[in-house]
Design a protein around this motif. Structure first.
Motif, short mmCIF file in Angstrom:
data_model
loop_
_atom_site.label_atom_id
_atom_site.label_comp_id
_atom_site.label_asym_id
_atom_site.label_seq_id
_atom_site.Cartn_x
_atom_site.Cartn_y
_atom_site.Cartn_z
N UNK A 255 0.63 -1.29 -0.49
CA UNK A 255 0.00 0.37 -0.07
C UNK A 255 1.28 1.32 -0.05
N UNK A 256 1.62 0.83 1.03
CA UNK A 256 2.98 2.49 0.44
C UNK A 256 3.67 2.72 -0.59
N UNK A 257 3.66 1.58 -1.26
CA UNK A 257 4.16 1.81 -2.63
C UNK A 257 3.92 2.50 -3.78
N UNK A 258 1.62 1.31 -3.39
CA UNK A 258 0.56 2.32 -4.33
C UNK A 258 0.78 3.87 -4.12
N UNK A 259 1.12 4.66 -2.91
CA UNK A 259 0.24 5.21 -2.47
C UNK A 259 1.16 6.20 -3.53
N UNK A 260 3.15 5.75 -2.93
CA UNK A 260 3.63 6.73 -4.00
C UNK A 260 3.84 6.43 -5.30
N UNK A 261 2.55 5.98 -5.77
CA UNK A 261 2.68 6.43 -7.46
C UNK A 261 1.33 6.96 -7.05
N UNK A 262 1.22 6.83 -6.49
CA UNK A 262 -0.71 7.60 -5.85
C UNK A 262 -2.04 6.51 -7.35
N UNK A 263 -1.58 4.99 -6.63
CA UNK A 263 -1.78 4.13 -7.39
C UNK A 263 -2.99 3.47 -6.04
N UNK A 264 -3.07 4.42 -4.73
CA UNK A 264 -4.05 3.08 -3.87
C UNK A 264 -5.28 3.71 -3.68
#
Length: 350
Positions: A255-264
């Protein structure tokens, strides 16, 4: 001494009888029996009968006198030896008294042989292994950094010495006291000469005690170190909880990685009572693992104490066997010798 009698000499004339006696004498001399008396005898005419009776009476009297002298000598010696044996003899040592002596010697010898140290090492080793199996799997490897307390004692081979510390002054004093108490009990009813024999016997045995006790402890089978099924089950459950926490942690990381790519917002986040499921998995897995380890700890300690009691019984049995062989058996042999000596003296006096 031999006596040769030529019977029915009346059948020969005097000259033939003399020649026959001369030939008989020569025959005896050739056989090395020249000192043996030769007597001619005739039961019909009575020739030589009186001489035979006199010779027999003299020999019987001499034999009786020798026997009487020997009997008197034996009785005199027996009277002197009677001072070294009591009139009633040593009383038989009962099974209960012998068991009490063996118990006292076993306690003292166990302390001197390091049995408490071995039992404590067994309990610590069992506790160490049990806690490692039921604890959190990711920190189990830290247990291996500490040496096994039981392995450091080098037990299991009676041909080599253990690493147990030598007996101290207190333990040696306890051994001396127990041995002295056993010796005094065994010496009851015995005269001083037999008491001294008991003391010498025990002194000879004490020189071998240290090595015998060490080899007895080293060679004692401490029993199989089986892993209980419940510990295996708890260990498996700990791995399951650790895997659950790991899944939750990886989920949160994703989820943190997805948040970095604004894909959360693309991936939905399930919740339970308002709590994100990944967080619940991490916290629940960790807390459940800690709680399970805390609940298992008393059970592991209970098993460690139970195994320690089993090992204590086995070691004490081995130590008591040494006490029986090295102390009680030699003293019992001296006591039996005293009883046989008393019986022999009484028989000699009669």
């Amino acid at each position: 001494m031999l006596l040769v009698v030529l019977n029915q000499i009346d059948r020969l004339d005097p000259r033939a009888a003399k020649e026959c006696l001369t030939d008989l004498r020569a025959l005896l001399e050739r056989e090395g029996l020249g000192a043996v008396p030769v007597l001619g005898l005739s039961a019909r005419t009575g020739v030589g009968v009186a001489e035979l009776r006199g010779e027999l009476a003299r020999r019987v009297a001499a034999r009786r006198a020798a026997t009487d002298r020997l009997t008197a000598d034996v009785r005199a010696v027996a009277a002197e030896l009677a001072a070294h044996c009591p009139e009633d003899g040593p009383a038989a040592l009962g099974r209960r008294d012998r068991g009490d002596l063996l118990g006292d010697l076993g306690d003292a010898f166990a302390a001197a042989a390091g049995v408490p140290a071995v039992v404590a090492a067994v309990e610590r080793s069992t506790l160490r292994d049990g806690v490692a199996r039921t604890g959190w799997p990711l920190i189990r490897w830290t247990r291996k950094l500490r040496a096994d307390p039981l392995a450091r004692l080098h037990l299991g081979d009676e041909r080599s010495r253990t690493s147990l510390p030598p007996a101290g002054a207190v333990e040696l004093a306890g051994v001396s006291t127990a041995v002295r108490r056993a010796r005094d009990t065994m010496a009851e009813g015995l005269p001083q000469s037999w008491r001294d024999d008991l003391r010498r016997t025990v002194e000879v045995s004490e020189t071998r005690l240290a090595d015998r006790l060490d080899r007895a402890v080293a060679g004692t089978d401490l029993g199989p170190a089986r892993v209980p099924l419940w510990q295996r089950g708890v260990g498996g459950l700990q791995w399951l909880l650790a895997l659950t926490a790991l899944v939750g942690a990886l989920w949160l990381l994703a989820l943190v990685v997805l948040g970095l790519f604004q894909l959360d917002d693309v991936v939905p986040l399930p919740r339970v009572e308002g709590v994100p499921l990944p967080t619940l998995l991490v916290v629940g897995g960790l807390l459940a693992g800690v709680l399970l380890a805390l609940v298992s700890r008393p059970l592991v300690g209970l098993r460690a104490r139970r195994r320690g009691r089993v090992v204590d019984r086995r070691l004490r049995s081995a130590v008591e066997a040494v006490a029986e062989e090295e102390v009680l058996a030699p003293m019992a042999a001296v006591r039996a010798d005293a009883a046989r000596f008393r019986t022999a003296v009484q028989r000699a006096r009669r």
